[in-house]
Design a protein around this motif. Structure first.
Motif, PDB file in Angstrom:
ATOM      1  N   UNK A 148       0.787  -1.222   0.000  1.00  0.00           N
ATOM      2  CA  UNK A 148       0.000   0.000   0.000  1.00  0.00           C
ATOM      3  C   UNK A 148       0.816   1.267   0.000  1.00  0.00           C
ATOM      4  N   UNK A 149       1.958   1.266  -0.716  1.00  0.00           N
ATOM      5  CA  UNK A 149       2.728   2.491  -0.879  1.00  0.00           C
ATOM      6  C   UNK A 149       3.781   2.745   0.172  1.00  0.00           C
ATOM      7  N   UNK A 150       4.005   1.843   1.119  1.00  0.00           N
ATOM      8  CA  UNK A 150       5.063   2.000   2.114  1.00  0.00           C
ATOM      9  C   UNK A 150       6.225   1.091   1.753  1.00  0.00           C
ATOM     10  N   UNK A 151       7.412   1.379   2.298  1.00  0.00           N
ATOM     11  CA  UNK A 151       8.588   0.583   1.955  1.00  0.00           C
ATOM     12  C   UNK A 151       8.811  -0.567   2.929  1.00  0.00           C
ATOM     13  N   UNK A 152       8.795  -0.280   4.214  1.00  0.00           N
ATOM     14  CA  UNK A 152       9.073  -1.334   5.191  1.00  0.00           C
ATOM     15  C   UNK A 152       7.799  -2.112   5.468  1.00  0.00           C
ATOM     16  N   UNK A 153       7.869  -3.431   5.339  1.00  0.00           N
ATOM     17  CA  UNK A 153       6.661  -4.253   5.437  1.00  0.00           C
ATOM     18  C   UNK A 153       7.014  -5.609   6.017  1.00  0.00           C
ATOM     19  N   UNK A 154       6.123  -6.154   6.834  1.00  0.00           N
ATOM     20  CA  UNK A 154       6.258  -7.509   7.373  1.00  0.00           C
ATOM     21  C   UNK A 154       4.977  -8.272   7.095  1.00  0.00           C
ATOM     22  N   UNK A 155       5.100  -9.551   6.761  1.00  0.00           N
ATOM     23  CA  UNK A 155       3.935 -10.378   6.461  1.00  0.00           C
ATOM     24  C   UNK A 155       4.000 -11.648   7.295  1.00  0.00           C
ATOM     25  N   UNK A 156       2.916 -11.940   8.007  1.00  0.00           N
ATOM     26  CA  UNK A 156       2.757 -13.200   8.724  1.00  0.00           C
ATOM     27  C   UNK A 156       1.611 -13.970   8.072  1.00  0.00           C
ATOM     28  N   UNK A 157       1.838 -15.239   7.776  1.00  0.00           N
ATOM     29  CA  UNK A 157       0.809 -16.105   7.205  1.00  0.00           C
ATOM     30  C   UNK A 157       0.308 -17.017   8.318  1.00  0.00           C
ATOM     31  N   UNK A 158      -1.000 -16.966   8.603  1.00  0.00           N
ATOM     32  CA  UNK A 158      -1.605 -17.756   9.669  1.00  0.00           C
ATOM     33  C   UNK A 158      -2.506 -18.824   9.061  1.00  0.00           C
ATOM     34  N   UNK A 159      -2.489 -20.016   9.666  1.00  0.00           N
ATOM     35  CA  UNK A 159      -3.376 -21.074   9.204  1.00  0.00           C
ATOM     36  C   UNK A 159      -4.746 -20.936   9.854  1.00  0.00           C
ATOM     37  N   UNK A 160      -5.639 -21.908   9.623  1.00  0.00           N
ATOM     38  CA  UNK A 160      -7.009 -21.790  10.134  1.00  0.00           C
ATOM     39  C   UNK A 160      -7.113 -22.005  11.641  1.00  0.00           C
ATOM     40  N   UNK A 161      -5.978 -22.327  12.298  1.00  0.00           N
ATOM     41  CA  UNK A 161      -5.949 -22.421  13.753  1.00  0.00           C
ATOM     42  C   UNK A 161      -5.327 -21.167  14.380  1.00  0.00           C
ATOM     43  N   UNK A 162      -4.987 -20.177  13.536  1.00  0.00           N
ATOM     44  CA  UNK A 162      -4.402 -18.947  14.037  1.00  0.00           C
ATOM     45  C   UNK A 162      -2.916 -19.027  14.296  1.00  0.00           C
ATOM     46  N   UNK A 163      -2.239 -20.067  13.790  1.00  0.00           N
ATOM     47  CA  UNK A 163      -0.815 -20.249  14.031  1.00  0.00           C
ATOM     48  C   UNK A 163      -0.008 -19.659  12.876  1.00  0.00           C
ATOM     49  N   UNK A 164       1.103 -19.000  13.185  1.00  0.00           N
ATOM     50  CA  UNK A 164       1.975 -18.448  12.161  1.00  0.00           C
ATOM     51  C   UNK A 164       2.747 -19.581  11.493  1.00  0.00           C
ATOM     52  N   UNK A 165       2.571 -19.729  10.180  1.00  0.00           N
ATOM     53  CA  UNK A 165       3.245 -20.801   9.446  1.00  0.00           C
ATOM     54  C   UNK A 165       4.318 -20.267   8.513  1.00  0.00           C
ATOM     55  N   UNK A 166       4.265 -18.990   8.184  1.00  0.00           N
ATOM     56  CA  UNK A 166       5.304 -18.331   7.403  1.00  0.00           C
ATOM     57  C   UNK A 166       5.411 -16.886   7.883  1.00  0.00           C
ATOM     58  N   UNK A 167       6.630 -16.324   7.820  1.00  0.00           N
ATOM     59  CA  UNK A 167       6.824 -14.922   8.164  1.00  0.00           C
ATOM     60  C   UNK A 167       8.015 -14.394   7.387  1.00  0.00           C
ATOM     61  N   UNK A 168       7.883 -13.203   6.850  1.00  0.00           N
ATOM     62  CA  UNK A 168       8.982 -12.596   6.109  1.00  0.00           C
ATOM     63  C   UNK A 168       8.798 -11.090   6.117  1.00  0.00           C
ATOM     64  N   UNK A 169       9.774 -10.350   5.566  1.00  0.00           N
ATOM     65  CA  UNK A 169       9.704  -8.903   5.560  1.00  0.00           C
ATOM     66  C   UNK A 169      10.373  -8.358   4.314  1.00  0.00           C
ATOM     67  N   UNK A 170      10.128  -7.071   4.064  1.00  0.00           N
ATOM     68  CA  UNK A 170      10.671  -6.411   2.883  1.00  0.00           C
ATOM     69  C   UNK A 170      10.947  -4.955   3.210  1.00  0.00           C
ATOM     70  N   UNK A 171      11.886  -4.344   2.492  1.00  0.00           N
ATOM     71  CA  UNK A 171      12.186  -2.929   2.674  1.00  0.00           C
ATOM     72  C   UNK A 171      11.904  -2.118   1.413  1.00  0.00           C
ATOM     73  N   UNK A 172      11.213  -2.715   0.446  1.00  0.00           N
ATOM     74  CA  UNK A 172      10.895  -1.966  -0.769  1.00  0.00           C
ATOM     75  C   UNK A 172       9.392  -1.917  -1.067  1.00  0.00           C
ATOM     76  N   UNK A 173       8.561  -2.318  -0.099  1.00  0.00           N
ATOM     77  CA  UNK A 173       7.123  -2.163  -0.247  1.00  0.00           C
ATOM     78  C   UNK A 173       6.414  -3.274  -0.976  1.00  0.00           C
TER      79      UNK A 173
END
Length: 299
Positions: free
Chosen positions: A242-267
């Motif tokens: 959404x137009x910002x550079x620093x970003x983190x993404x957490x992927x949660x399964x249907x039990x609410x558990x984090x199964x993937x996580x990563x980040x970026x500095x270019x949006x």
């Protein structure tokens, strides 16, 4: 070792400089940062080795714990000094206190495939799940030679959720600080290692957020927009912040558990979701402007 774990360890390898033999746990100035996030809060847990202490003539390692939390609604910041954590390293076995006050195994650093120890948290009486070693080896992180243990969480009595846990000397677990976040029966914690530092090492996993990343109270609690495509998708998805550079993404399964996580500095980023099973997931996209949750279906 399966192919996914081999690839993960390749990302961990840092081959510049001479490899040095490591101390198994708590060298001088050892500090860990673990990030966490949920719908209404985010922050980090900081663990610092503060020296040794003696109880009843026995020496213990003392680790201080701070919890830094930013609450989204209503906006507020909170820093909590949690009780210190005490451990002992005896013949390559790291021991910690269980909820009953008894010493129990946290990590068995010189274990071999087939060895196992019981998951410490939340308590041994109600948890019959075990870390069972499936593979061992060495890895070089920031020029330091370290042993690792790949384990699966199993139980002879209960149906533990299929999960694995990687342990590495000095660092410990990449999912939570040892013995501090319960994973009995599920093997998946809500925290992720951001960085580990001591007098000799300065290590952060691939795509990890900065050690003390936290959304400030002056920032908008809801991200105006975030794009995830293709949706539905298969093994690769694109995420736009959404137009910002620093970003983190957490992927949660249907039990609410984090199964993937990563980040970026270019949006934006491209995520490899090949390890995920088909189904419905929730992507939590966090930036300096706030956070937005996006439902994503893997075919």
């Amino acid at each position: 070792m399966d192919e996914t774990m081999k690839q993960a360890l390749l990302f961990l390898l840092v081959c510049s400089g001479p490899a040095l033999m490591a101390q198994a746990w708590c060298p001088p100035s050892a500090t860990w940062h673990y990030g966490f996030a949920s719908d209404n809060f985010n922050g980090f847990q900081k663990y610092t080795y503060t020296g040794d202490t003696v109880f009843f003539g026995v020496q213990y390692l003392r680790v201080a714990k701070e919890i830094h939390t930013h609450w989204q609604n209503p906006p507020s910041d909170q820093v909590v000094q949690a009780p210190d954590i005490y451990m002992r390293l005896v013949d390559d076995v790291l021991l910690g206190f269980d909820p009953s006050g008894n010493l129990d195994t946290l990590v068995w650093f010189d274990a071999v495939p087939g060895d196992a120890w019981q998951v410490l948290q939340p308590d041994d009486s109600g948890c019959a799940c075990y870390y069972t070693v499936t593979d061992t080896g060495h890895v070089v992180l920031d020029g330091v030679w370290l042993r690792y243990l790949q384990t699966e969480i199993t139980s002879p009595f209960f149906n533990c959720e299929a999960a694995s846990r990687l342990f590495v000397e000095r660092i410990g677990s990449f999912g939570s600080f040892l013995g501090d976040v319960g994973e009995c029966g599920i093997g998946v914690s809500d925290t992720t290692l951001r960085c580990y530092q001591d007098f000799q090492m300065d290590y952060s996993p691939e795509n990890a957020l900065p050690c003390e990343f936290i959304l400030d109270i002056g920032e908008a609690p809801v991200l105006p927009s975030a794009a995830v495509y293709p949706n539905p998708g298969t093994d690769v998805i694109h995420v736009e912040g959404g137009g910002t550079k620093r970003m983190a993404v957490h992927v949660l399964d249907n039990m609410g558990r984090t199964v993937l996580a990563t980040s970026s500095t270019n949006g934006s980023m491209v995520m490899d979701c090949g390890s995920l099973s088909p189904g419905l997931y929730l992507l939590e996209v966090s930036t300096e402007k706030g956070r937005r949750s996006v439902k994503w279906v893997k075919r």
